[in-house]
Design an enzyme around this catalytic site. Structure first.
Site, PDB file in Angstrom:
ATOM      1  N   GLU A  55      48.998  43.550  43.760  1.00  0.00           N
ATOM      2  CA  GLU A  55      49.877  43.268  44.891  1.00  0.00           C
ATOM      3  C   GLU A  55      49.080  43.265  46.192  1.00  0.00           C
ATOM      4  O   GLU A  55      48.581  44.288  46.628  1.00  0.00           O
ATOM      5  CB  GLU A  55      50.981  44.328  44.957  1.00  0.00           C
TER       6      GLU A  55
ATOM      7  N   HIS B  82      34.203  54.554  41.938  1.00  0.00           N
ATOM      8  CA  HIS B  82      35.485  55.045  41.416  1.00  0.00           C
ATOM      9  C   HIS B  82      36.559  53.953  41.409  1.00  0.00           C
ATOM     10  O   HIS B  82      37.402  53.915  40.501  1.00  0.00           O
ATOM     11  CB  HIS B  82      35.957  56.245  42.228  1.00  0.00           C
TER      12      HIS B  82
ATOM     13  N   LEU C 198      35.976  50.766  40.970  1.00  0.00           N
ATOM     14  CA  LEU C 198      35.603  49.951  39.817  1.00  0.00           C
ATOM     15  C   LEU C 198      36.062  50.619  38.519  1.00  0.00           C
ATOM     16  O   LEU C 198      36.584  49.968  37.614  1.00  0.00           O
ATOM     17  CB  LEU C 198      34.086  49.744  39.814  1.00  0.00           C
TER      18      LEU C 198
ATOM     19  N   GLY D 177      32.322  54.060  47.542  1.00  0.00           N
ATOM     20  CA  GLY D 177      30.983  53.545  47.284  1.00  0.00           C
ATOM     21  C   GLY D 177      30.312  54.173  46.080  1.00  0.00           C
ATOM     22  O   GLY D 177      29.138  53.899  45.801  1.00  0.00           O
TER      23      GLY D 177
ATOM     24  N   VAL E 104      40.513  55.260  47.100  1.00  0.00           N
ATOM     25  CA  VAL E 104      39.466  56.252  46.850  1.00  0.00           C
ATOM     26  C   VAL E 104      39.268  57.010  48.155  1.00  0.00           C
ATOM     27  O   VAL E 104      39.116  56.397  49.222  1.00  0.00           O
ATOM     28  CB  VAL E 104      38.151  55.581  46.405  1.00  0.00           C
TER      29      VAL E 104
END
Length: 468
Positions: free
Chosen positions: A276, A253, A255, A250, A244
């Site tokens: 990974e 995005h 999530l 924060g 992001v």
């Protein structure tokens, strides 16, 4: 890339005398760390270029781009400022210094190092300024060629933001190549993915602004995922990179990207989802999401209740074998099939769910929980070496007394002397025990951190349901 020397010394003239040559010993050049003299900025318009008041990004470590010691040699008062366009992702580097001199370590050639980081994105200032006046067609084309991911919980509060799924080819592949420098700077341990390999996709978080000339898209973040074959006839989904852009971190995005990937995995019956080498924060967010999903998954409740009851009632100090907080194998398979959570991640979340289900004021159950974490970590770190050549107790459940039934046996010594475990001295064992306890404390602190976040998010979910 602009290189500027602030002051130029007059050239020294050599004398033609035959006097004995004088040898001067100067101090060895200690060098300067790249983290101390280099800054990277993200800019949205030409007026921000050459200004240090714009958005500065915080690379995890610039030093590792500059050799083993991470230092730059041969420059006095060196400053490296790099501006990256948030629209086209081109870059411009301004390098300034007072003077150069070889202090015994040579003079670091900055150009190839910067080219190694920024590649073809690095251009001269005039060309860089010109990029702001042009629409980045590859972003628009990539979004237009993709498909929006719509699922429960996706950006309802801001309909201008959406997640678009695209195959990593054409305009999308070109866009990724522009993003590689930011990936190298902001994602620790990352390497560029092979866009020529089959099975790569990107999920783009974009914000759409409608103008007279049409829609304009601003990139907020992305995830690179790979579909690869799983025997005998299924596909696994591996998250390779999630990024992001700094100004938008924060805001949820990352999530949103994880939730979109989970939605894809379930709707297309993917085998499972893996990540990974996730960073600590990404793992924190991922575990929080998966724990919330598991809390609403009824099949786990009986097994979870049984484990919690055991921790409340069992006295581990009187057991021949420590209690293991492992869910049944059939439950792990059910979770994989229904939620697409892989085994390793489910075991991680399972401990968090157990912690959430315990009363923090119940010292007995919390001590038992810690003992289980201790035994698991001891087995993972020390392996079989921690229990060779000694008498062992093996619990043997019977219909008479599950707590008191056990068998005693001796482990066999390894014949090869080179493979035998060296007997540790008491002081070594004490240090080992102390270090292991410290690691257990860190692990439980991480579990408690995720549990706290899950509890907070559960309250938010309940509030949303009440409002609806």
């Amino acid at each position: 890339m602009a290189l500027k020397q602030k002051d130029t010394d007059a050239a020294a003239t050599a004398t033609g005398t035959k006097k004995r040559r004088r040898v001067f010993f100067s101090d060895t050049d200690a060098g300067v760390e790249a983290n101390e003299c280099m800054k990277v900025f993200l800019v949205w318009n030409p007026g921000e270029v050459s200004s240090v008041d714009c958005t500065a990004i915080q690379p995890f470590d610039l030093n590792h781009f500059f050799g083993e010691d991470g230092k730059i040699y041969g420059y006095k008062n060196l400053k490296i400022n790099v501006w990256i366009s948030a629209k086209s992702f081109h870059g411009y580097a301004d390098v300034s210094f007072d003077e150069t001199s070889d202090g015994g370590k040579g003079i670091t050639d900055l150009k190839p190092v910067l080219q190694n980081i920024f590649g073809e994105n690095l251009v001269e200032k005039e060309e860089f300024l010109h990029t702001f006046s042009k629409e980045c067609e590859y972003i628009r084309t990539a979004v237009t060629n993709g498909s929006a991911i719509k699922h429960d919980g996706s950006y309802e509060s801001d309909p201008a933001v959406e997640i678009v799924r695209v195959e990593l080819q054409g305009a999308a592949a070109f866009l990724y190549s522009r993003l590689v420098p930011l990936v190298l700077l902001l994602v620790e341990g990352s390497t560029p993915i092979d866009i020529g390999e089959h099975g790569w996709e990107m999920l783009l978080v974009v914000k759409k602004a409608t103008q007279e000339a049409g829609s304009k898209f601003e990139l907020l973040g992305f995830a690179a995922v790979h579909n690869f074959y799983h025997y005998p006839e299924s596909i696994r989904l591996r998250i390779s990179q999630i990024l992001v852009l700094p100004p938008y971190q924060g805001e949820g995005h990352g999530l949103g990207l994880l939730e979109a990937i989970n939605y894809i995995a379930q709707s297309e019956n993917i085998y499972d989802v893996t990540i990974e080498s996730p960073s600590d924060y990404l793992q924190y967010v991922r575990s929080s999401i998966d724990c919330l999903r598991l809390l609403m998954f009824d099949p786990i409740k009986p097994a979870l209740g049984a484990i919690v009851l055991s921790l409340k009632e069992t006295n581990l100090s009187k057991r021949a074998q420590s209690l293991r907080m492992v869910p049944p194998a059939d439950l792990m398979e059910t979770v994989r099939q229904k939620l697409k959570i892989n085994k390793k991640q489910f075991l991680r979340c399972w401990e968090i769910l157990v912690f959430l289900s315990l009363d923090s004021q119940d010292h007995k159950s919390m001590d038992n929980f810690r003992a289980c974490i201790y035994d698991r970590m001891k087995g993972e770190i020390l392996g079989s070496a921690s229990g060779t050549n000694r008498k062992r107790l093996l619990q043997m459940p019977t219909s008479f007394n599950k707590e008191a039934s056990f068998a005693v046996y001796w482990t066999q010594e390894i014949e090869d002397e080179d493979e035998q475990t060296v007997e540790q001295q008491p002081e070594d064992l004490k240090t080992q025990e102390q270090q292991l306890n410290e690691l257990v404390d860190i692990q439980i602190e991480e579990i408690a951190g995720v549990a706290k976040n899950v509890t907070s998010r559960c309250k938010d979910k309940m509030t949303e349901l009440v409002v609806q």
